[in-house]
Design a protein around this motif. Sequence first.
Motif, PDB file in Angstrom:
ATOM      1  N   LEU A 491      -3.773 -61.562  56.358  1.00  0.00           N
ATOM      2  CA  LEU A 491      -4.282 -61.476  57.724  1.00  0.00           C
ATOM      3  C   LEU A 491      -3.627 -62.500  58.632  1.00  0.00           C
ATOM      4  O   LEU A 491      -3.406 -62.255  59.810  1.00  0.00           O
ATOM      5  N   ASP A 493      -3.265 -65.746  60.969  1.00  0.00           N
ATOM      6  CA  ASP A 493      -4.137 -66.403  61.932  1.00  0.00           C
ATOM      7  C   ASP A 493      -4.675 -65.372  62.913  1.00  0.00           C
ATOM      8  O   ASP A 493      -3.992 -64.423  63.281  1.00  0.00           O
ATOM      9  N   GLY A 494      -5.882 -65.587  63.353  1.00  0.00           N
ATOM     10  CA  GLY A 494      -6.443 -64.677  64.331  1.00  0.00           C
ATOM     11  C   GLY A 494      -7.898 -64.990  64.540  1.00  0.00           C
ATOM     12  O   GLY A 494      -8.477 -65.847  63.872  1.00  0.00           O
ATOM     13  N   ILE A 495      -8.492 -64.250  65.419  1.00  0.00           N
ATOM     14  CA  ILE A 495      -9.877 -64.517  65.802  1.00  0.00           C
ATOM     15  C   ILE A 495     -10.801 -64.368  64.608  1.00  0.00           C
ATOM     16  O   ILE A 495     -11.829 -65.014  64.496  1.00  0.00           O
ATOM     17  N   TRP A 496     -10.401 -63.474  63.661  1.00  0.00           N
ATOM     18  CA  TRP A 496     -11.271 -63.197  62.509  1.00  0.00           C
ATOM     19  C   TRP A 496     -11.529 -64.432  61.660  1.00  0.00           C
ATOM     20  O   TRP A 496     -12.583 -64.552  61.048  1.00  0.00           O
ATOM     21  N   ASP A 535      -7.800 -60.304  69.534  1.00  0.00           N
ATOM     22  CA  ASP A 535      -6.708 -59.374  69.318  1.00  0.00           C
ATOM     23  C   ASP A 535      -6.689 -58.967  67.858  1.00  0.00           C
ATOM     24  O   ASP A 535      -7.094 -59.731  66.992  1.00  0.00           O
ATOM     25  N   LEU A 536      -6.218 -57.779  67.611  1.00  0.00           N
ATOM     26  CA  LEU A 536      -6.132 -57.308  66.235  1.00  0.00           C
ATOM     27  C   LEU A 536      -4.927 -56.387  66.118  1.00  0.00           C
ATOM     28  O   LEU A 536      -4.980 -55.236  66.518  1.00  0.00           O
ATOM     29  N   PRO A 537      -3.823 -56.916  65.567  1.00  0.00           N
ATOM     30  CA  PRO A 537      -2.640 -56.062  65.425  1.00  0.00           C
ATOM     31  C   PRO A 537      -2.948 -54.877  64.522  1.00  0.00           C
ATOM     32  O   PRO A 537      -3.730 -55.001  63.566  1.00  0.00           O
ATOM     33  N   LYS A 540      -2.884 -54.947  60.702  1.00  0.00           N
ATOM     34  CA  LYS A 540      -3.812 -55.787  59.957  1.00  0.00           C
ATOM     35  C   LYS A 540      -5.192 -55.162  59.840  1.00  0.00           C
ATOM     36  O   LYS A 540      -6.082 -55.730  59.219  1.00  0.00           O
ATOM     37  N   LYS A 570     -11.743 -53.005  68.819  1.00  0.00           N
ATOM     38  CA  LYS A 570     -10.347 -52.772  69.171  1.00  0.00           C
ATOM     39  C   LYS A 570      -9.919 -51.331  68.888  1.00  0.00           C
ATOM     40  O   LYS A 570      -9.061 -50.790  69.559  1.00  0.00           O
TER      41      LYS A 570
END
Lengths: 1107, 317
Positions: A491, A493-496, A535-537, A540, A570
Amino acid sequence: MASVYIPVQNSEEEVRVALDQLPKDASDILDILKAEQAPLDLWLIIAREYFKQGKLEQFRQILEEGSSPEIDEYYADVRYERIAILNALGAYYSYLGKIETKQREKEEHFILATQYYNKASRIDMHEPSTWVGKGQLLLAKGEVEQASAAFKIVLDGDRDNVPALLGQACVEFNRVRYSDSLELYKRVLKVYPNCPAAVRLGIGLCRYKLGQFEKARQAFQRVLQLDPENVEALVAQAIMDLNTHEATGIRKGMEKMQKAFEIYPYCAMALNYLANHFFFTGQHFVVEQLTETALAVSNHGPTKSHSYYNLARSYHSKGDYEKAGLYYMASVKEVNKPNEFVFPYYGLGQVQLKLGDFKSALANFEKVLEVNPDNSETLKVLGHIYVQLGQTEKAQEFMRKATKIDPRDAQAFLDLGELLISSDPVAALESLKTARTLLKKGGQETPIEVLNNLGVLHFERGEFEVGAVSQEYFGSLYAVVLAQQTFREALGDGIWLAFIDGKENPPPVDASASNLQYKDLHLFQHLEKEGRVVDLPWNKVTTLFNMARLLEQLHNTETASILYRLILFKYPDYIDAYLRLAAIAKARNNLQLSIELVNDAMKVNQKCPKALSMLGDLELKNDDWVKAKETLRAASEATEGKDSYDTLSLGNWNYFAAVRNEKRNPKLEATHLEKAKELYTKVLAQHSANLYAANGAGVVFAEKGHFDVSKDIFTQVQEAASGSIFVQMPDVWINLAHVYFAQGNFALAVKMYQNCLRKFFYNTDSQILLYLARTNYEAEQWQDCKKTLLRAIHLAPSNYALRFDAGVVMQKFSALTLQKEKRTADEVRLTVSELGNAVRVFKQLSASAASNLHFYGFDEKKIDTHVEYCKHLLEAARVHLKNAEHEEQKNRHKQEALRQMALAEEARRKAEEQRKFQLERRVREDELKQVRQQEEHFERIKEQWKSSTSGSKRRDRSEIDDEEGGNSEKRRRKGGKRRKKDKHSRSRYEAEDVEAEMMDDQEELEDENAKMNYGEPAAQINDQDDYAAEENARDPLAAAGLEDSGAEDEVAPESAANRRSRAWSESDDDEQLDRQPEPGEIRENYADMPGSDRVKLDEEGAINDDD
Amino acid sequence: MKLAGLKSIENAHDESVWAATWVPATEARSALLLTGSLDETVKIWKPDDLILQRTNSGHCLGVVSVAAHPSGHFAASASLDSFVRVFDVDTNNTIATLEAPPSEVWQMRFDPKGTILAVAGGGSASVKLWDTATWNLVATLSIPRPEAPKPSDKNSSKKFVLSVAWSPDGKRLACGSMDGTISVFDVGRGKFLHHLEGHFMPVRTLAYSPTDPRLLFSASDDAHVYMYDAEGKTLIGAMSGHASWVLSLDVSPDGAAIATGSSDRTVRLWDIGMRAAVQTMSNHTDQVWGVAFGPAGGPGRLASVSDDKGISLYDYS
């Protein structure tokens, strides 16, 4: 500059013709030659000169004129020159034919050449040069053997004929007899050391073919020294340079190639190599130009094949697969055997693969593999094709081979891992791990999909090991941790991360709104308002979903739900996230929310079978039978009946419908059962290994009373289920237990229920406890039964039916105890207290019946009857108790009296003994006195005596006793101690003490009795012992109760007994009533396991009421 | 924060242990642990070695709940037969026997001042309040029926009261029921205030934070622990992690941690600040029916009791 002199006819003069100043129009020269009747050799020289200057037209004109019939006539006796002219023309046309690419013109040229040679032969059959020319022509036409024959004729005449030798060398070269060819060339060189460079070129080529690269290089070098513009030598050297596979070599090679190209732009070989070079530098346009030229100038198979290959490759890399495919095909056609030039097969295979023609691709790659059996790329490609063709095992075989051949090929390991995922998770895990290590070593980033798969594998391994032995538990824990780590890595780095780490918590919500929390997306809007990047690419999403699944499995439901919601925030079309949220809500009994979520999913896809199945399930749970049936039907239609899950659900529906009603309609029941069986069988026919369908079929058999069949089925299913790592099937355990129960094998049934409870339900299922209690009841283990029911009540406090059952059990137990012939007062006392409890339970039920119990179907009157009956029993018991206590009292008195008598007797005996002892002692004392009166020196002997025998010691002590009364107490205690150690050797001396102590003991005993009777808590230990004794006493009695049960009716009022039994059976119905509204046993986890279902066999159906 | 095992006794009772509470220290003795079991006894244990002080019998059917008066002098125990026995802890003299038929008895709690004993009344959908001086029933706090009650009986039987909790100031009382709703009452006025929703499965234990009179924790069969602002009707947080029903819950005296016991056989310690489980104890082999933090002022202690018949004592620091 050289010039020729044409002698002027009939004079001594000559006309000087400067060879480099030949007129453009050959007719001028021809006029002179004809006019002066110049010798034919001059014609030839001039023609050759034109040829050398590249003026082919003039060359041809002169020679054609020189071979015209008038000349033949005029120079009839000049044979050799005429032959020479004809041969020159023949050679010229041979050459034209050789370089001509168009087949028709080519043949025309060859025909012309043949005609000229034949004409020459007619002049002189034996002219060697004609034969050489013929040989060359045949060689050009590719008729190697005939050419060889022609050359032989010449050589037979003159074994040193250079042209013939060269021709023969060429023949041998074409026959792949390089050493013979080399010999011939060498001979040419010996015979004619100043031969043209081409001879050395031949030597070079032979040496090259023979693998003598250094000598070949020298030969080429020599050629170039002699003829710096020899294209063939240049090309040959360039190829050799290129083949060094070194940067400098390649550069040098390319320079030579370029030079060759500049010298002669139509050398196909050079063109091909140049094209090859430009292909790698990416100049596709140049490649196409070069190869097209090469194709135009060459008709040599392998060269053409090479050119086509280059062209195909160029189109291939540009993505024009159609064209690429055509050119590859053309290239392949030019190749006779794959092992000569295998690349076009590979390219063709690739293109066919790309275009989806797996079968043809497979054939081509297999050809490549034949040539290069250890080519790991080909192995991998073949593996892929077999995957596409669905032949997984073959695919695995190729992939395994590929990984073995190149153990550093991360891609191969990745592919193998992916192949193995479905069949062998453990091996897959290993393979993927290796791939990851390899990638890491290579400094490459592991693709997110791979990490995702790794995580899933870890996760599944964890799941598989959970529930196994505790030792493995840690292994599974480790696996789960690994899975988590892997997902995290994937995953990035990200908001999750903020949610997973618990750094970010959802804001407080109004408690009434919290019902819908799993639909709440405000959280993210809120975060966005705060300026956080939510954000969520897209790549992922799957991994995030898997992470959420993992968290869910780890019971971190809250975080999981946030992640699912993040996905939905998203990507609002992600159905699975809706369904997982719905499943969570359902597991938490929030049906309304669950239904809403499923409906959201259905908004995305009206016909999503998963959503429909789930909805049907929810509707069943909500008691919405008709709707549920429709929904399940719709689901079944959506999958065109292929998904067995829905068929199973429908089967279950029918089954539940059959056993639902309290008042059964036998007809309806039979149809429903039949329908259920039909559906289960249908699923079984499709998937013979479907455990759930087998289970369902077993249930139907059990319903119909075929216990043996159903037992077999259940046992098999159970074995299969415990052998599989992903299947959790508590129902089959329960069903098996039911069957055991119905067959009267209570011990096994109990064990089965208990295992099931523990293994699958964390002991929280009160329904199974009820089954257990029922089994205990039938086995007449009343106390166990009562305890089990109490546990069930504790788990399900609002289930009053359980209380009723508990009351019935106590009542039954009491009634049975009272019927017994022999019973102790304690038993009766227990009976009284149990009856008291029963009365209290029934009374409570009766009191609350009015307010809220009708749901359980209680009848106040019925409960009152129970109360009355229990009261009646209680009264009877009290009488019994009185009697028993009286009896006991009497017994105790009797015993007491006996004991007193015994004591008195004992006392009397003791007194007697005492008296005797006194007497004896007196006698002994007298003796002692006498002794003491004796001499002092006797004292020492006495000491010795004392130490040698105990008897003397004793005597001695008693003596001191007498003398020093002050110390007696101390010694007495000593004696007491000894008594404890050795009771049997008690001497008469201490009889008195002993007696006293015995009295003490007895008093203590009495005390204990007293305490026991009055339930004094101080005597707890004895109390407990007593209970234990009671327990022991009860067992045989309970066993006896079995035989007594027939007598029950005689003792108890008949009507009451009947009512009681009816009550029990009705209470069973009650149990069912609350059991049946929840047939929603369909596995909630279905998102990852469709096709799963569970049915519980309803116990009532399986049991023939013993009453 | 951390739990460290101090002592565990197997077979502390003959049957499943269903209830546990601490009796505060008196002048004469230190705090004691009180446990109730299906074996129909109540046992009194002296920490830290868990030495059995006394076994009280006299209950019929299993003991489902025990509660200790804040003075430490007396305690109450209740069994499935719906009797409440109030007894002197040191002498075991029965002080009173309470019953309020047809109401059953589930969880019991003394108010922080010790003047009232609140008893969850099961199917009567009410909480009974008993005066601890006279042992008279002084009030019945009933959960109002839903405004638009459906005629179906299924609904009405849902408000089955299982658990009670007093706010630390004694002004509020919350009770949890089988259907998962929590009802909050104003005790002074004897008035129902509002419901707290969120759970849909039985709420078996409730506890207010001893340091924040608005903060209420609930443990439910849905495997979640909820944290409510009981006054503001808001759900502050949800904590998941247990694999099965959360049966018992207690808040530490410093208000910083909660402990939960679950049918997944574990005891978990949660950091309220982090809203996350910081420790999981798995020394029990069956459902954990009771967890109880030692009284304020004493050494940090946590006791847990289980269906495995055992008791475990931990040091909480």
